[in-house]
Design a protein around this motif. Structure first.
Motif, mmCIF file in Angstrom:
data_model
loop_
_atom_site.group_PDB
_atom_site.id
_atom_site.type_symbol
_atom_site.label_atom_id
_atom_site.label_comp_id
_atom_site.label_asym_id
_atom_site.label_seq_id
_atom_site.Cartn_x
_atom_site.Cartn_y
_atom_site.Cartn_z
ATOM 1 N N THR A 2 0.636 -1.363 0.103
ATOM 2 C CA THR A 2 0.191 0.186 0.343
ATOM 3 C C THR A 2 1.188 1.126 -0.001
ATOM 4 O O THR A 2 2.025 1.294 0.336
ATOM 5 C CB THR A 2 -1.077 -0.184 1.549
ATOM 6 N N PRO A 3 0.596 2.539 -0.993
ATOM 7 C CA PRO A 3 1.325 3.475 -0.782
ATOM 8 C C PRO A 3 1.151 3.937 0.582
ATOM 9 O O PRO A 3 0.041 4.337 0.901
ATOM 10 C CB PRO A 3 1.429 4.495 -1.881
ATOM 11 N N LEU A 4 2.615 4.853 0.496
ATOM 12 C CA LEU A 4 1.938 5.898 2.108
ATOM 13 C C LEU A 4 2.023 7.081 0.840
ATOM 14 O O LEU A 4 2.665 7.210 -0.229
ATOM 15 C CB LEU A 4 3.043 5.789 2.902
ATOM 16 N N ILE A 5 1.823 9.255 1.846
ATOM 17 C CA ILE A 5 1.566 9.487 1.423
ATOM 18 C C ILE A 5 2.418 10.814 2.303
ATOM 19 O O ILE A 5 2.832 10.168 3.491
ATOM 20 C CB ILE A 5 0.272 10.492 1.167
ATOM 21 N N ILE A 6 3.681 10.949 1.733
ATOM 22 C CA ILE A 6 4.320 12.039 2.734
ATOM 23 C C ILE A 6 4.494 13.215 1.982
ATOM 24 O O ILE A 6 4.198 13.636 0.916
ATOM 25 C CB ILE A 6 5.967 11.447 2.291
ATOM 26 N N ALA A 7 4.058 14.491 2.991
ATOM 27 C CA ALA A 7 4.291 15.576 2.671
ATOM 28 C C ALA A 7 4.793 16.425 3.556
ATOM 29 O O ALA A 7 5.512 16.323 4.451
ATOM 30 C CB ALA A 7 2.732 15.689 2.837
ATOM 31 N N TRP A 8 5.277 17.120 2.533
ATOM 32 C CA TRP A 8 6.218 18.726 3.669
ATOM 33 C C TRP A 8 5.867 20.205 3.094
ATOM 34 O O TRP A 8 4.590 19.868 1.910
ATOM 35 C CB TRP A 8 8.070 18.389 2.688
ATOM 36 N N VAL A 9 6.020 20.840 3.463
ATOM 37 C CA VAL A 9 6.071 22.204 3.490
ATOM 38 C C VAL A 9 6.806 22.733 2.468
ATOM 39 O O VAL A 9 8.302 22.762 3.295
ATOM 40 C CB VAL A 9 5.300 23.840 4.169
ATOM 41 N N SER A 10 6.757 23.271 1.469
ATOM 42 C CA SER A 10 8.017 23.574 0.839
ATOM 43 C C SER A 10 9.091 25.407 1.545
ATOM 44 O O SER A 10 8.065 26.271 1.314
ATOM 45 C CB SER A 10 7.581 24.127 -1.119
ATOM 46 N N PRO A 11 9.696 24.752 1.514
ATOM 47 C CA PRO A 11 11.151 26.258 2.221
ATOM 48 C C PRO A 11 10.977 27.297 0.697
ATOM 49 O O PRO A 11 10.946 28.258 0.591
ATOM 50 C CB PRO A 11 11.653 26.072 2.111
ATOM 51 N N THR A 12 10.016 26.698 -0.158
ATOM 52 C CA THR A 12 10.440 27.827 -1.553
ATOM 53 C C THR A 12 9.601 28.378 -1.840
ATOM 54 O O THR A 12 9.507 29.791 -1.668
ATOM 55 C CB THR A 12 10.366 26.804 -2.535
ATOM 56 N N ASP A 13 8.317 28.278 -1.659
ATOM 57 C CA ASP A 13 6.853 28.856 -2.035
ATOM 58 C C ASP A 13 5.930 29.014 -0.498
ATOM 59 O O ASP A 13 4.666 29.193 -0.785
ATOM 60 C CB ASP A 13 6.248 28.849 -3.607
ATOM 61 N N GLY A 14 5.824 27.575 0.335
ATOM 62 C CA GLY A 14 5.715 27.865 1.569
ATOM 63 C C GLY A 14 3.846 27.091 1.624
ATOM 64 O O GLY A 14 3.361 26.141 1.992
ATOM 65 N N GLN A 15 3.450 25.660 -0.099
ATOM 66 C CA GLN A 15 2.509 25.597 -0.431
ATOM 67 C C GLN A 15 3.420 23.971 0.228
ATOM 68 O O GLN A 15 4.060 23.575 0.089
ATOM 69 C CB GLN A 15 2.845 25.456 -2.085
ATOM 70 N N VAL A 16 2.252 23.374 0.397
ATOM 71 C CA VAL A 16 2.208 21.901 0.866
ATOM 72 C C VAL A 16 2.012 20.778 -0.838
ATOM 73 O O VAL A 16 1.161 20.907 -0.984
ATOM 74 C CB VAL A 16 0.819 21.184 1.292
ATOM 75 N N SER A 17 3.300 19.848 -0.444
ATOM 76 C CA SER A 17 3.217 19.475 -1.614
ATOM 77 C C SER A 17 3.331 18.047 -0.887
ATOM 78 O O SER A 17 3.453 17.485 0.439
ATOM 79 C CB SER A 17 4.530 19.180 -2.667
ATOM 80 N N PHE A 18 3.389 16.726 -1.838
ATOM 81 C CA PHE A 18 3.290 15.886 -1.435
ATOM 82 C C PHE A 18 3.962 13.903 -2.744
ATOM 83 O O PHE A 18 4.197 15.171 -3.677
ATOM 84 C CB PHE A 18 1.679 14.847 -1.166
ATOM 85 N N THR A 19 4.251 13.250 -2.458
ATOM 86 C CA THR A 19 4.620 12.092 -3.288
ATOM 87 C C THR A 19 3.857 11.173 -2.458
ATOM 88 O O THR A 19 3.274 11.282 -1.024
ATOM 89 C CB THR A 19 6.000 12.150 -2.849
ATOM 90 N N TRP A 20 3.796 9.826 -3.267
ATOM 91 C CA TRP A 20 3.583 8.636 -2.666
ATOM 92 C C TRP A 20 4.954 7.683 -2.104
ATOM 93 O O TRP A 20 5.781 8.409 -3.629
ATOM 94 C CB TRP A 20 2.527 7.819 -3.846
ATOM 95 N N LEU A 21 4.346 6.858 -1.974
ATOM 96 C CA LEU A 21 5.618 5.931 -1.523
ATOM 97 C C LEU A 21 5.545 4.912 -0.840
ATOM 98 O O LEU A 21 4.545 4.592 -0.114
ATOM 99 C CB LEU A 21 6.601 6.797 0.122
#
Length: 220
Positions: A2-21
């Protein structure tokens, strides 16, 4: 798995982004594993955060590909051709993953389908010594009027093992063949060009063959 979702707050523009892992088979968090970075193509799903977050849970595929390592599929901020904030997103994603798990730095692999194939080529041009191998599956390499499809680019990538897969009836066949020939002319010693009878299709069997080819290489 089952894929996990890893999210972070971008230090570049403050947006939340994410990836499947996807985690390695028989995962041991203390061990180092290869990293497989899979860049998605241009399609409707990444246009919305929610649809991209949800997609792998609606469309799970069982495959042995990438099971020996960490397999990430970054959002890349949608369909921005891995330029600008989209390219930044990939680097921030990799940094986030490396803050969480142990990566074998000599076995990092970059690949993608269609727009993702262009993205892999483009990002590899800026970081050729990072990757153990490159995978271009029906890469949209003619993007931006072939601006990165030239002998200078091929010289930059001449030491990077590269695998191409493309359908013979795909409109992108010519651009992929051109890229392959440029790498041949640049004396790249580790190349594979696989074609199949079909168009701009995404076939799991091709992904698995590409995986088996790429994983034989490491930076050492």
């Amino acid at each position: 798995s089952t894929p996990l979702i890893i999210a972070w707050v971008s230090p570049t523009d403050g947006q939340v982004s994410f990836t499947w892992l996807l985690l390695p088979a028989q995962w041991d968090p203390a061990k180092e594993y290869p990293l497989y970075v899979d860049l998605h193509g241009y399609w409707d799903v990444p246009e919305s955060r929610l649809s991209y977050l949800n997609y792998p849970f609606q469309n799970q595929q069982n495959s042995f590909a990438f099971e020996d390592g960490y397999n990430i599929t970054p959002w890349g901020r949608g369909n921005l051709w891995y330029r600008g904030i989209s390219e930044t997103d990939i680097h921030e994603c990799i940094g986030t993953i490396k803050s969480l798990v142990h990566i074998d730095e000599s076995r990092q692999y970059l690949f993608g389908h269609s727009m993702g194939g262009f993205g892999a080529w483009h990002i590899a041009l800026g970081s050729p010594d990072t990757w153990a191998a490159l995978g271009i599956y029906a890469g949209a390499l003619a993007y931006d009027n072939n601006s990165e499809l030239n002998a200078t680019a091929a010289k930059t990538l001449r030491n990077l093992p590269t695998c191409f897969v493309v359908g013979t009836a795909d409109d992108l066949y010519g651009a992929n063949k051109t890229a392959y020939q440029l790498l041949v002319d640049a004396n790249n010693a580790h190349l594979s060009f696989v074609s199949f009878s079909g168009g701009h299709d995404f076939r799991q069997e091709d992904v698995e063959k590409m995986y088996l080819w790429m994983k034989e290489f490491d930076r050492d």
